[in-house]
Design an enzyme around this catalytic site. Structure first.
Site, PDB file in Angstrom:
ATOM      1  N   GLU A 109       0.861  -1.185   0.000  1.00 10.98           N
ATOM      2  CA  GLU A 109       0.000   0.000   0.000  1.00 10.98           C
ATOM      3  C   GLU A 109       0.897   1.233   0.000  1.00 10.98           C
ATOM      4  OE1 GLU A 109      -3.392  -0.272   2.446  1.00 10.98           O
ATOM      5  OE2 GLU A 109      -3.931   1.842   2.210  1.00 10.98           O
ATOM      6  N   ARG A 110       0.648   2.107  -0.961  1.00 15.31           N
ATOM      7  CA  ARG A 110       1.461   3.328  -1.132  1.00 15.31           C
ATOM      8  C   ARG A 110       2.939   2.998  -1.326  1.00 15.31           C
ATOM      9  NH1 ARG A 110      -3.017   5.833  -2.422  1.00 15.31           N
ATOM     10  NH2 ARG A 110      -4.530   5.835  -0.735  1.00 15.31           N
ATOM     11  N   ASN A 142      -3.195  -1.759   7.621  1.00 14.12           N
ATOM     12  CA  ASN A 142      -4.488  -2.320   7.203  1.00 14.12           C
ATOM     13  C   ASN A 142      -4.245  -3.824   7.178  1.00 14.12           C
ATOM     14  OD1 ASN A 142      -5.866   0.117   6.871  1.00 14.12           O
ATOM     15  ND2 ASN A 142      -5.003   0.404   4.830  1.00 14.12           N
ATOM     16  N   GLU A 172     -10.602   4.442   9.189  1.00 12.99           N
ATOM     17  CA  GLU A 172     -10.804   4.134   7.773  1.00 12.99           C
ATOM     18  C   GLU A 172     -11.370   2.727   7.576  1.00 12.99           C
ATOM     19  OE1 GLU A 172      -6.979   5.062   5.961  1.00 12.99           O
ATOM     20  OE2 GLU A 172      -7.612   7.143   5.689  1.00 12.99           O
ATOM     21  N   ARG A 199      -2.262   3.322  16.907  1.00 10.09           N
ATOM     22  CA  ARG A 199      -2.256   4.534  16.071  1.00 10.09           C
ATOM     23  C   ARG A 199      -3.409   5.486  16.409  1.00 10.09           C
ATOM     24  NH1 ARG A 199      -2.670   3.883  10.472  1.00 10.09           N
ATOM     25  NH2 ARG A 199      -0.895   5.105   9.766  1.00 10.09           N
ATOM     26  N   ARG A 241     -11.697  17.628  10.487  1.00 11.27           N
ATOM     27  CA  ARG A 241     -10.897  16.394  10.568  1.00 11.27           C
ATOM     28  C   ARG A 241      -9.596  16.611  11.348  1.00 11.27           C
ATOM     29  NH1 ARG A 241      -8.418  12.981   5.434  1.00 11.27           N
ATOM     30  NH2 ARG A 241      -6.790  11.952   6.627  1.00 11.27           N
ATOM     31  N   ASP A 279      -2.689  14.341   7.205  1.00  8.05           N
ATOM     32  CA  ASP A 279      -2.184  13.111   6.609  1.00  8.05           C
ATOM     33  C   ASP A 279      -0.969  13.320   5.708  1.00  8.05           C
ATOM     34  OD1 ASP A 279      -1.934  10.531   5.886  1.00  8.05           O
ATOM     35  OD2 ASP A 279      -3.755  10.397   4.685  1.00  8.05           O
ATOM     36  N   GLU A 295       4.968   9.262  13.827  1.00  4.41           N
ATOM     37  CA  GLU A 295       4.992   8.410  12.634  1.00  4.41           C
ATOM     38  C   GLU A 295       5.258   9.324  11.443  1.00  4.41           C
ATOM     39  OE1 GLU A 295       1.717   5.499  11.971  1.00  4.41           O
ATOM     40  OE2 GLU A 295       1.640   6.240   9.910  1.00  4.41           O
ATOM     41  N   GLU A 329       3.857   9.165  -0.565  1.00  3.90           N
ATOM     42  CA  GLU A 329       2.486   9.083  -1.070  1.00  3.90           C
ATOM     43  C   GLU A 329       1.997  10.405  -1.663  1.00  3.90           C
ATOM     44  OE1 GLU A 329      -0.260   7.871   1.970  1.00  3.90           O
ATOM     45  OE2 GLU A 329      -2.013   8.209   0.713  1.00  3.90           O
TER      46      GLU A 329
END
Ligand code: GCW
Length: 689
Positions: free
Chosen positions: A137-138, A184, A265, A298, A309, A338, A360, A366
């Site tokens: 992912e990414r 994920n 998410e 996280r 947000r 993000d 992090e 990305e």
């Protein structure tokens, strides 16, 4: 076979064998002299240190040095005392880090004198967003080095070789932990055959001082355990995790612990069962505690709601401060949204005073041009780590709020989302290697300057042995015509990217899904608002920017004074973050006298020009770089330059529909039209869905 043919084949063979493909990273330098090493202890780790010193020694020929385990209160677990003829440490890993430091100094011409060198963070981790099927992912540098699918878990010679090279590269910059799979997380990661493969990785990493961690799915007890719930307060669920943890430690006795993305998410989490993040994290922490394992939980949580947000993680986690067990660390992305090209630091840093918080960072780019754009991230991380939170008065930088020096916490940690894959050069872009390197160096020493890190990396990664033109007199010319200009380019590269993508505090205006290229217009009907760029830029006929002052979402109130007042006052807010915190009219006057609209135009234009200067600069370095890496970087810079222009045209033409003002006439005219760019983006979005 004719001799000429044979000759041709030999030439071909030697160029393929010796072609520089970047696979050696910053570890290319070989020994130029001999060294004798005395060491009374032996272990796998110490053996690596000895081999490295022998194979890389560039100090005095025939020197004798001593490696020694000592008792020394000044030394932390990974720390070491470096001297011209000795390395002392309290652990084997400390000796290994000392060996790498000694070599780094020799290879980059830095002085070696009596010095104690400790790490600032105890845990310095890479997070791999690698899926068990081998995709990442990414990830922009090929498939996973760890996983090739659950039907292909057997460990091959190639796997072992790759893992060893990976371990060595990490150890050389002080990284001492790695999470092998995506946050994920597939529940299958905790099935026995997958754990056995994780054990094989752990066995390779261990001698290099690296611990293995796994990202776990909160619903695992239901999905692979056959239980009816994953409620963290349910005794059967607890027992399931206890058993699982026991199984893991039987395979990997020094297993590091879990990383968890929960209720974020769409991932399952304790809130699915009416429990809190603290309930969930503590349940896992209890299972890991007997083995000294940790939970990295996280804080990347946000929901579609009326609340900004940028405020949600703080709102969610602050009330839980003090409720987490000692072996839980809250892992917080550097910014509140993000991984954008520029964000203010997340207000959680320093605010959670009773819970260890770890930053992090995202090494994989990305949102910053992926593996196409040349962006040296050390400057961004330096800006972040040195940000003043004011939580405990002046000097409470993010770095000091997280490294244990202000708050008395058992663990201090930092993580970077890896940019590594099976590509020959590991990172997709030769210069992206510098970000892996920089992460390790800053995690070890957060006071290092980006300039020093860049210079080290350049000197280790390029150099006389890879000159294309063998006539060059090394030191003098190389420094002046290569090291210095390339360093300056690296140091400027992040600001250039901010300029051509999102200047003045703009954020999240990317093309949807793939996050590559501009997409400030994207807002399909019915789409979650907080996933669309207009939510973030708020452009209208009156102005642009997200009002996070007291008159708006009041996100500034999450920062400590005097910062909250400073950010909330449009005259004191740094212009680099202006539109992050304020919605301002198009004719708002900037400090240099220009209108906001004109300044935006100038910034976008400046970004494009900066990348063109990078192209020129790189072309001038051709004599100093092997043809392969020279061409690869040149090619990417061309693409970056075209992308930068697209960003500029797309954003200015789109925002111009609201500002209704001309692009200042002294600036270059757009080279695209908006319709064409919109069509291009539609294709991009469709492909990435
Ligand atoms: O930035 C977003 C990414 C997701 C990622 C998520 C996260 C791993 O687009 O791909 O998921 O953040 O950090 O959890």
């Amino acid at each position: 076979m004719k001799t000429t043919n044979l000759f041709l084949i030999l030439i071909l063979l030697s160029t393929t064998l010796f072609a520089e493909n970047g696979s050696e990273l910053w570890l290319r330098k070989k020994a130029t002299s001999n060294v004798n090493i005395n060491c009374s202890k032996s272990s796998a780790t110490i053996q690596i240190a000895l081999n490295e010193l022998k194979n890389g020694w560039q100090g005095e020929d025939g020197a004798t040095i001593e490696l020694k385990i000592v008792k020394d209160k000044q030394l932390k677990a990974d720390g070491f005392r470096l001297n011209k003829n000795s390395i002392q440490a309290t652990t084997d890993a400390g000796l290994l880090y000392g060996a790498y430091e000694m070599l780094r100094r020799q290879h980059t011409g830095q002085e070696i004198r009596n010095e104690v060198i400790n790490s600032d963070y105890n845990l310095r981790l890479l997070n791999h967003w690698d899926n068990l099927n081998g995709s990442i992912e990414r990830g922009y540098a090929g498939r996973s080095i760890f996983w090739h699918g659950t039907d292909s878990l057997e460990v091959s010679e190639n796997d072992l070789k790759k893992w060893k090279e990976y371990a060595r590269a990490n150890a050389s910059v002080g990284i001492n932990g790695t999470v092998l799979n995506n946050v994920n997380a597939s529940p299958s990661v905790l099935t026995t055959p997958v754990l056995e493969r994780a054990k094989a990785v752990a066995d390779v990493l261990r001698p290099y001082g690296i611990k293995t961690y796994l990202a776990v799915n909160f619903a695992s007890p239901e999905v692979i355990g056959g239980l009816e719930t994953a409620d963290p307060l349910d005794p059967e669920v607890k027992a399931w995790w206890n058993d699982k943890v026991k199984e893991i430690y039987a395979l990997i006795p020094d297993f590091g612990g879990f990383l968890v993305k929960a209720n974020s998410e769409g991932q399952p989490g304790p809130q699915n069962f009416g429990r809190t993040h603290a309930d969930g994290a503590n349940m896992m922490a209890e299972a890991l505690q007997p083995y000294n394992g940790i939970v990295m939980w996280r804080a990347f949580v946000y929901n579609p709601s009326d609340e900004d947000r940028a405020k949600q993680a703080y709102n969610e986690f602050m009330p839980l401060d003090g409720q987490f067990h000692e072996n839980v660390i809250i892992q917080v992305k550097n910014g509140p949204i993000d991984f954008q090209p520029r964000e203010p630091f997340s207000p959680l840093f320093g605010a959670m005073k009773h819970t260890p918080v770890m930053p992090e960072l995202q090494i994989t780019m990305e949102y910053l041009g992926q593996s196409v754009h040349l962006v040296f991230l050390a400057t961004m991380w330096e800006e972040f780590l040195k940000s003043e939170t004011w939580q405990e008065g002046a000097g409470s930088t993010v770095a000091r709020c997280t490294d244990g020096s202000i708050f008395n916490q058992k663990h201090s940690a930092i993580a970077g989302v890896a940019n590594i894959g099976l590509d020959d050069n590991w990172c997709g872009h030769d210069f992206a290697q510098a970000n892996w390197y920089a992460f390790g160096r800053q995690a070890w020493n957060h006071s290092l300057s980006s300039a020093q890190i860049a210079e080290e990396w350049i000197k280790l990664t390029f150099g006389p042995d890879s000159f294309n033109d063998k006539e060059i007199t090394p030191e003098f010319e190389w420094n002046l015509a290569f090291v210095e200009p390339v360093k300056n380019m690296m140091l400027e590269s992040r600001e250039a990217t901010v300029n051509y993508m999102m200047p003045l505090g703009l954020h999240h205006i990317f093309s949807a899904h793939a996050h590559y290229g501009p997409g400030p217009w994207w807002a399909p009907p019915g789409m979650r608002k907080d996933w669309t760029p207009p939510y973030y830029h708020q452009a209208d006929s009156l102005g642009i920017g997200f009002d996070r002052t007291a008159a708006g979402s009041n996100a500034i109130s999450q920062y400590h004074e005097p910062l909250a007042t400073q950010l909330g006052d449009v005259n004191m807010c740094p212009e680099s973050l202006l539109l992050w915190f304020h919605h301002l009219p198009w004719d708002y006057q900037m400090k240099n006298g220009r209108s906001l609209w004109d300044e935006m135009c100038y910034r976008y234009d400046a970004g494009v020009k900066q990348v063109r200067t990078f192209q020129q600069l790189w072309d001038k370095t051709e004599r100093f770089v092997d043809p392969e890496r020279f061409a690869a970087v040149q090619h990417k810079l061309t693409e970056q330059s075209m992308n930068a222009l697209e960003w500029k045209d797309a954003c200015l033409l789109y925002f111009q529909q609201f500002s209704k003002l001309p692009i200042p006439y002294e600036l270059e005219r757009p080279m695209h039209n908006l319709d064409e760019l919109l069509k291009r983006d539609k294709v991009r979005v469709r492909r990435s869905q």
